[in-house]
Design an enzyme around this catalytic site. Structure first.
Site, PDB file in Angstrom:
ATOM      1  N   LYS A  13     -36.842  15.360 -47.943  1.00 18.22           N
ATOM      2  CA  LYS A  13     -37.674  15.340 -47.011  1.00 18.22           C
ATOM      3  C   LYS A  13     -39.120  14.556 -47.654  1.00 18.22           C
ATOM      4  CE  LYS A  13     -36.947  19.295 -45.826  1.00 18.22           C
ATOM      5  NZ  LYS A  13     -35.739  20.001 -46.597  1.00 18.22           N
ATOM      6  N   ARG A  88     -36.997  24.869 -38.210  1.00 17.79           N
ATOM      7  CA  ARG A  88     -35.731  25.119 -39.640  1.00 17.79           C
ATOM      8  C   ARG A  88     -34.928  26.064 -39.215  1.00 17.79           C
ATOM      9  NH1 ARG A  88     -38.059  24.065 -44.435  1.00 17.79           N
ATOM     10  NH2 ARG A  88     -36.416  25.048 -45.874  1.00 17.79           N
ATOM     11  N   ARG A 127     -35.095  18.903 -59.172  1.00 19.00           N
ATOM     12  CA  ARG A 127     -36.615  19.255 -59.401  1.00 19.00           C
ATOM     13  C   ARG A 127     -37.407  20.037 -60.461  1.00 19.00           C
ATOM     14  NH1 ARG A 127     -37.485  19.749 -53.540  1.00 19.00           N
ATOM     15  NH2 ARG A 127     -36.989  21.956 -54.005  1.00 19.00           N
ATOM     16  N   ARG A 159     -39.313  24.948 -59.278  1.00 17.42           N
ATOM     17  CA  ARG A 159     -39.930  26.167 -58.795  1.00 17.42           C
ATOM     18  C   ARG A 159     -39.146  27.138 -58.960  1.00 17.42           C
ATOM     19  NH1 ARG A 159     -40.129  22.868 -52.686  1.00 17.42           N
ATOM     20  NH2 ARG A 159     -38.887  24.925 -52.134  1.00 17.42           N
ATOM     21  N   ARG A 170     -29.977  29.229 -50.670  1.00 18.25           N
ATOM     22  CA  ARG A 170     -30.739  28.110 -49.910  1.00 18.25           C
ATOM     23  C   ARG A 170     -30.211  27.604 -49.028  1.00 18.25           C
ATOM     24  NH1 ARG A 170     -34.995  25.975 -53.591  1.00 18.25           N
ATOM     25  NH2 ARG A 170     -35.880  23.587 -52.099  1.00 18.25           N
TER      26      ARG A 170
HETATM   27  P1  ADP Z   1     -37.537  22.377 -49.594  1.00 18.28           P
HETATM   28  O1  ADP Z   1     -38.425  21.369 -49.179  1.00 18.28           O
HETATM   29  O2  ADP Z   1     -36.179  22.441 -51.281  1.00 18.28           O
HETATM   30  O3  ADP Z   1     -35.867  22.258 -48.560  1.00 18.28           O
HETATM   31  P2  ADP Z   1     -39.469  23.865 -48.777  1.00 18.28           P
HETATM   32  O4  ADP Z   1     -40.345  23.820 -49.251  1.00 18.28           O
HETATM   33  O5  ADP Z   1     -38.671  23.417 -47.119  1.00 18.28           O
HETATM   34  O6  ADP Z   1     -38.006  23.533 -49.509  1.00 18.28           O
HETATM   35  O7  ADP Z   1     -39.207  25.440 -48.452  1.00 18.28           O
HETATM   36  C1  ADP Z   1     -39.591  26.848 -49.443  1.00 18.28           C
HETATM   37  C2  ADP Z   1     -39.158  27.971 -48.556  1.00 18.28           C
HETATM   38  O8  ADP Z   1     -40.620  28.621 -47.782  1.00 18.28           O
HETATM   39  C3  ADP Z   1     -38.261  28.263 -47.936  1.00 18.28           C
HETATM   40  O9  ADP Z   1     -36.534  28.320 -48.921  1.00 18.28           O
HETATM   41  C4  ADP Z   1     -38.939  29.265 -46.878  1.00 18.28           C
HETATM   42  O10 ADP Z   1     -39.057  30.993 -47.547  1.00 18.28           O
HETATM   43  C5  ADP Z   1     -39.537  28.944 -46.620  1.00 18.28           C
HETATM   44  N1  ADP Z   1     -39.789  27.874 -45.309  1.00 18.28           N
HETATM   45  C6  ADP Z   1     -40.774  26.998 -45.325  1.00 18.28           C
HETATM   46  N2  ADP Z   1     -39.991  26.056 -44.582  1.00 18.28           N
HETATM   47  C7  ADP Z   1     -39.592  27.339 -43.387  1.00 18.28           C
HETATM   48  C8  ADP Z   1     -39.593  27.107 -41.848  1.00 18.28           C
HETATM   49  N3  ADP Z   1     -39.573  26.284 -41.606  1.00 18.28           N
HETATM   50  N4  ADP Z   1     -39.012  28.171 -41.430  1.00 18.28           N
HETATM   51  C9  ADP Z   1     -38.888  29.045 -42.646  1.00 18.28           C
HETATM   52  N5  ADP Z   1     -39.125  29.474 -43.737  1.00 18.28           N
HETATM   53  C10 ADP Z   1     -40.297  28.355 -43.895  1.00 18.28           C
HETATM   54  P1  ADP Z   2     -36.687  18.070 -49.790  1.00 14.42           P
HETATM   55  O1  ADP Z   2     -38.052  17.476 -49.813  1.00 14.42           O
HETATM   56  O2  ADP Z   2     -35.795  18.040 -49.016  1.00 14.42           O
HETATM   57  O3  ADP Z   2     -36.421  19.532 -51.108  1.00 14.42           O
HETATM   58  P2  ADP Z   2     -37.291  16.365 -52.394  1.00 14.42           P
HETATM   59  O4  ADP Z   2     -37.643  14.922 -51.695  1.00 14.42           O
HETATM   60  O5  ADP Z   2     -38.231  16.774 -52.756  1.00 14.42           O
HETATM   61  O6  ADP Z   2     -36.351  16.923 -50.945  1.00 14.42           O
HETATM   62  O7  ADP Z   2     -36.718  15.555 -53.537  1.00 14.42           O
HETATM   63  C1  ADP Z   2     -35.511  16.617 -54.150  1.00 14.42           C
HETATM   64  C2  ADP Z   2     -35.458  16.249 -55.642  1.00 14.42           C
HETATM   65  O8  ADP Z   2     -34.669  15.031 -55.260  1.00 14.42           O
HETATM   66  C3  ADP Z   2     -36.807  15.432 -56.456  1.00 14.42           C
HETATM   67  O9  ADP Z   2     -36.484  15.475 -57.631  1.00 14.42           O
HETATM   68  C4  ADP Z   2     -36.392  14.309 -56.050  1.00 14.42           C
HETATM   69  O10 ADP Z   2     -36.903  13.637 -56.719  1.00 14.42           O
HETATM   70  C5  ADP Z   2     -35.222  14.235 -55.835  1.00 14.42           C
HETATM   71  N1  ADP Z   2     -35.032  13.059 -54.554  1.00 14.42           N
HETATM   72  C6  ADP Z   2     -35.254  12.657 -53.574  1.00 14.42           C
HETATM   73  N2  ADP Z   2     -34.731  11.421 -53.086  1.00 14.42           N
HETATM   74  C7  ADP Z   2     -33.192  11.332 -54.214  1.00 14.42           C
HETATM   75  C8  ADP Z   2     -33.016  10.111 -53.821  1.00 14.42           C
HETATM   76  N3  ADP Z   2     -32.532   9.126 -53.138  1.00 14.42           N
HETATM   77  N4  ADP Z   2     -32.240   9.514 -54.827  1.00 14.42           N
HETATM   78  C9  ADP Z   2     -31.760  10.563 -56.390  1.00 14.42           C
HETATM   79  N5  ADP Z   2     -32.802  12.271 -55.854  1.00 14.42           N
HETATM   80  C10 ADP Z   2     -33.837  12.108 -55.105  1.00 14.42           C
END
Ligand code: ADP
Ligand code: ADP
Ligand code: ZN
Length: 215
Positions: A13, A88, A127, A159, A170
């Site tokens: 994302k 979410r 990541r 992270r 998660r």
């Molecule tokens: P990822 O991109 O790996 O999915 P995020 O950075 O979006 O993770 O979220 C990290 C953490 O922040 C989540 O595990 C949760 O604890 C909190 N968080 C983020 N967005 C939300 C949301 N919309 N509702 C509740 N908790 C959230």
């Molecule tokens: P999210 O915000 O959904 O948690 P990220 O954009 O941070 O996901 O991506 C998660 C990890 O995967 C990062 O280390 C990123 O560099 C890698 N990544 C993102 N898109 C791709 C893809 N299409 N193929 C392989 N690795 C990817």
């Protein structure tokens, strides 16, 4: 253009949001980034949120909803937004629809980035992030110099919640609490499914195609 990016942790994302911001010149809101900043600033909200984030759980709806609503009401988002990591839960999705309605706005589409569980685990555990906001992957998108940011030269970090114990939690939380949103947005006609298993640039091409058809 008012868009939600839906997808499991690690689906890409943030990666796609960054490309969309450049291509469409629309601002991006990441609730994860908002919480991580609040945690590092040690604000009252950050201290509360940290306990949930460390456990891999969702921050309670009442905290998240208020923050997003406040953001979306600011002038920065008057011409559109890309929401990443929100909603979410069904309660968050209902609250979003209600708040947008109050502002005379609505969502244009919800892009669901679809990636299988094994790939998600690989992406999350590999990541690495920099304080400047750049995200890397040790295998799929490595920095030029080992564990150093290409942009600013600072050392990269993992992270805490990308360690395998929290990753599993998660993903469970995603499948239990967020997956129902797929049907929610399918039922109201907003859902567009994107194959997230391809390379980041191929995924973006698919997104461009879907948005292009809409425009
Ligand atoms: P990822 O991109 O790996 O999915 P995020 O950075 O979006 O993770 O979220 C990290 C953490 O922040 C989540 O595990 C949760 O604890 C909190 N968080 C983020 N967005 C939300 C949301 N919309 N509702 C509740 N908790 C959230
Ligand atoms: P999210 O915000 O959904 O948690 P990220 O954009 O941070 O996901 O991506 C998660 C990890 O995967 C990062 O280390 C990123 O560099 C890698 N990544 C993102 N898109 C791709 C893809 N299409 N193929 C392989 N690795 C990817
Ligand atoms: Zn950096």
């Amino acid at each position: 253009m008012n868009i939600v990016l839906l997808g499991a942790p690690g689906a890409g994302k943030g990666t796609q949001a960054e490309k969309m911001v450049k291509e469409y010149n629309v601002p991006h809101v990441s609730t994860g980034d908002i919480f991580r900043k609040a945690v590092s600033d040690k604000t009252e909200m950050g201290i509360k949120a940290k306990a949930y984030m460390d456990r891999g759980e969702l921050v309670p709806d009442e905290i998240v909803i208020g923050i997003v609503k406040e953001r979306l009401m600011t002038d920065e988002f008057k011409d559109g937004f890309i929401l990443d990591g929100f909603p979410r839960t069904v309660a968050q999705a209902d609250a979003l629809a209600f708040s947008l309605g109050e502002m005379g706005k609505k969502l244009d589409m919800v892009l669901s980035i679809d990636v299988d569980k094994e790939e998600l685990i690989q992406r999350l555990t590999g990541r690495r992030v920099c304080n400047c906001g750049k995200t890397y992957h040790m295998v799929f998108n490595p920095p030029r110099k080992d564990e150093i940011c290409d942009e600013c030269g600072e050392p990269l970090k993992q992270r805490d919640d990308d360690k395998i114990e929290t990753v599993n939690k998660r993903l469970d939380v995603y499948f239990n609490q967020t997956l129902p949103l797929i049907n929610y947005y399918k039922n109201n006609g907003l859902l567009r499914v994107i194959d997230g298993r391809k390379s980041a640039s191929d995924v973006f091409e698919e997104i461009r195609g879907v948005i292009g058809v809409y425009k």
